[in-house]
Each structure stands twice: as structure tokens, then as C-alpha cells.
Design an enzyme around this catalytic site. Sequence first.
Site, PDB file in Angstrom:
ATOM      1  CG  ASN A   1      -1.819   1.220   1.270  1.00 20.81           C
ATOM      2  OD1 ASN A   1      -1.975   1.931   0.275  1.00 20.81           O
ATOM      3  ND2 ASN A   1      -2.408   1.485   2.429  1.00 20.81           N
ATOM      4  CD1 TRP A   2       3.760   1.098  -2.610  1.00 21.53           C
ATOM      5  CD2 TRP A   2       3.909   2.166  -4.564  1.00 21.53           C
ATOM      6  NE1 TRP A   2       4.631   0.385  -3.405  1.00 21.53           N
ATOM      7  CE2 TRP A   2       4.741   1.021  -4.615  1.00 21.53           C
ATOM      8  CE3 TRP A   2       3.833   2.981  -5.691  1.00 21.53           C
ATOM      9  CZ2 TRP A   2       5.489   0.690  -5.741  1.00 21.53           C
ATOM     10  CZ3 TRP A   2       4.575   2.646  -6.805  1.00 21.53           C
ATOM     11  CH2 TRP A   2       5.405   1.522  -6.841  1.00 21.53           C
ATOM     12  CE  LYS A   3      -0.511   3.635   4.673  1.00 24.24           C
ATOM     13  NZ  LYS A   3      -0.408   3.917   6.124  1.00 24.24           N
TER      14      LYS A   3
ATOM     15  N   GLY B   1       2.881  -1.123   4.450  1.00 18.64           N
ATOM     16  CA  GLY B   1       2.846   0.305   4.166  1.00 18.64           C
ATOM     17  C   GLY B   1       4.217   0.860   3.833  1.00 18.64           C
ATOM     18  N   GLY B   2       4.847   1.512   4.822  1.00 19.74           N
ATOM     19  CA  GLY B   2       6.108   2.204   4.592  1.00 19.74           C
ATOM     20  C   GLY B   2       7.192   1.347   3.969  1.00 19.74           C
TER      21      GLY B   2
ATOM     22  CD  GLU C   1      -3.417   5.869   6.436  1.00 19.49           C
ATOM     23  OE1 GLU C   1      -2.338   5.693   7.013  1.00 19.49           O
ATOM     24  OE2 GLU C   1      -3.545   5.816   5.178  1.00 19.49           O
TER      25      GLU C   1
ATOM     26  CG  HIS D   1      -6.065   1.873   5.219  1.00 17.26           C
ATOM     27  ND1 HIS D   1      -5.661   2.868   6.081  1.00 17.26           N
ATOM     28  CD2 HIS D   1      -4.989   1.057   5.048  1.00 17.26           C
ATOM     29  CE1 HIS D   1      -4.393   2.662   6.408  1.00 17.26           C
ATOM     30  NE2 HIS D   1      -3.970   1.570   5.805  1.00 17.26           N
TER      31      HIS D   1
ATOM     32  CD  GLU E   1      -5.971  -0.914   8.548  1.00 16.38           C
ATOM     33  OE1 GLU E   1      -4.934  -0.546   8.003  1.00 16.38           O
ATOM     34  OE2 GLU E   1      -7.037  -0.282   8.506  1.00 16.38           O
TER      35      GLU E   1
ATOM     36  N   GLY F   1       2.086   2.958  10.821  1.00 18.41           N
ATOM     37  CA  GLY F   1       2.973   4.099  10.625  1.00 18.41           C
ATOM     38  C   GLY F   1       3.637   4.595  11.883  1.00 18.41           C
TER      39      GLY F   1
ATOM     40  CB  SER G   1       4.843  -1.017  11.945  1.00 19.44           C
ATOM     41  OG  SER G   1       4.308   0.279  12.122  1.00 19.44           O
TER      42      SER G   1
END
Length: 247
Positions: free
Chosen positions: A11-13, A229-230, A94, A92, A163, A169, A208
Amino acid sequence: MKVQHKLLVANWKMNGSAALVATMSDTLAVNSLTGVDVVICPPLTLLHSFAAKRNFKLGAQNVSQHQAGAYTGEISAAQLLEAEVSYVIIGHSERRELYSETDELIAAKVNTAVQAGLTPILCIGETIQQRQQEKTEQVLAQQLDAVYASQPELLAKSVIAYEPIWAIGTGESASPEQAQATHAFIRAHLAQLDSIAATEIKLLYGGSVNGENCSALFAQPDINGALVGGASLKAAEFAQICSSAQE
């Protein structure tokens, strides 16, 4: 529980570039992905930057519950299919927090995705306050039940991503044992709704996930992959995570 390939979702967001598309594509091309399915979910503008021939699939980070119409800024399931998208992240944390997406709206989006032939990656999770109040299972059950109540067959056609919101994050991650306990609860709850789906559905952990903790997470019996994610913005580390998931 059935033996199944692990599923790794990047997930590059709201990150990424054409350069990252090229680097990621080249890195994954030289890495064997035996026993693992990989999905890259970039920003929409980058979907057409990926080559037609690749050893991974494409996903989107959102989809409208509407088929078409005057919905400025939205993207339809049909448009995603034209961009060769196979999966779509829905619910998600967010989106739930920043855009006030409700369980009912998320259920509608899951239904739209399934009807179009897309595989929803349904995200569920609890806040740190809910965890401290020992409401994790209650929250997760409510989020799953909302989708099941809208259309009972939808969960069986989805991927579930747990999640923990407090681990997204933040650099914090649930321990492998904590993650496994929660995934086991999710599978047990699914079994109450649909016993067959519970044995076949992929349960992903997202919180994470990185190159250091992924192997221990993937060793857990009810963790069938990860929503990354990151770390998915670093081609070499994401490739390492994919390699760790191979059977």
C-alpha cells in the site's frame, strides 16, 4: 485450515513515482515469487505506468460505491478494471478516520467491488483506546458483521486485513503472538458466519510490517500474508518481505 499461498500487498498510499514503479518492477522481476502472490497498490495516476507483463498484480487504494455519475474525485470499479486492477483496499483505518467512512459505506463498497469482479481487501482494526479497554474483539466482530449483514457471501469473496490502528505508521507492531491471537479470533468469528469461507479466506496482518519482523509474523498459522505500508516504498526491503513469505 487449508494450505494456501501467502498474499503480500503493498500500500503506497499517497507516495510513489514513475521511478519507484520502475525500481519495484525490476526488483521483483529478478526475485522468485514462488508460493507467494504479490499485489502493488499505487496511487491511481501510476497504475498505467506498470508494464503489461509482470509477476505481480495491481490493486487500488479505494473505490466508489457508485457505478458512475457526478461524483467528482471518485473512481469506479469499472474504471479500475480498465486499468487492469484485480484487488482494492476498502475500509483502511485512514479512510475510516480521515474521511469518516462508516461500516455501512464500507459494506456498500465491498459489494460494488465484488459485483464488478474485484477482490476487496477489507481492513479492520481497533484503536489503542479500544485495545486498552479490552474491546478489540467487539470492534472487529462489529466491522465484520456489518459486511456480512449487507450480503452474506461478500466475506467469502474478500481478503481480510487486520490492521491495529495503533501500529500503523508508528513503528510499533503487535508481537507475533498478539497478532496470531487476534487472527485466530477473526477466523473463529468468520466460522460462525460461514464455516467454509473461514477455512479458505486469507487473513493479512498490517501494522508496521518490515524486513525484521515479517518472518516471525508469517510463521503464525493464521497469518496468511501482510498489508505493507512504509516498507513497500523500499523495493529491496519489500522484495525481502516477499521472499520471507515463500512456502
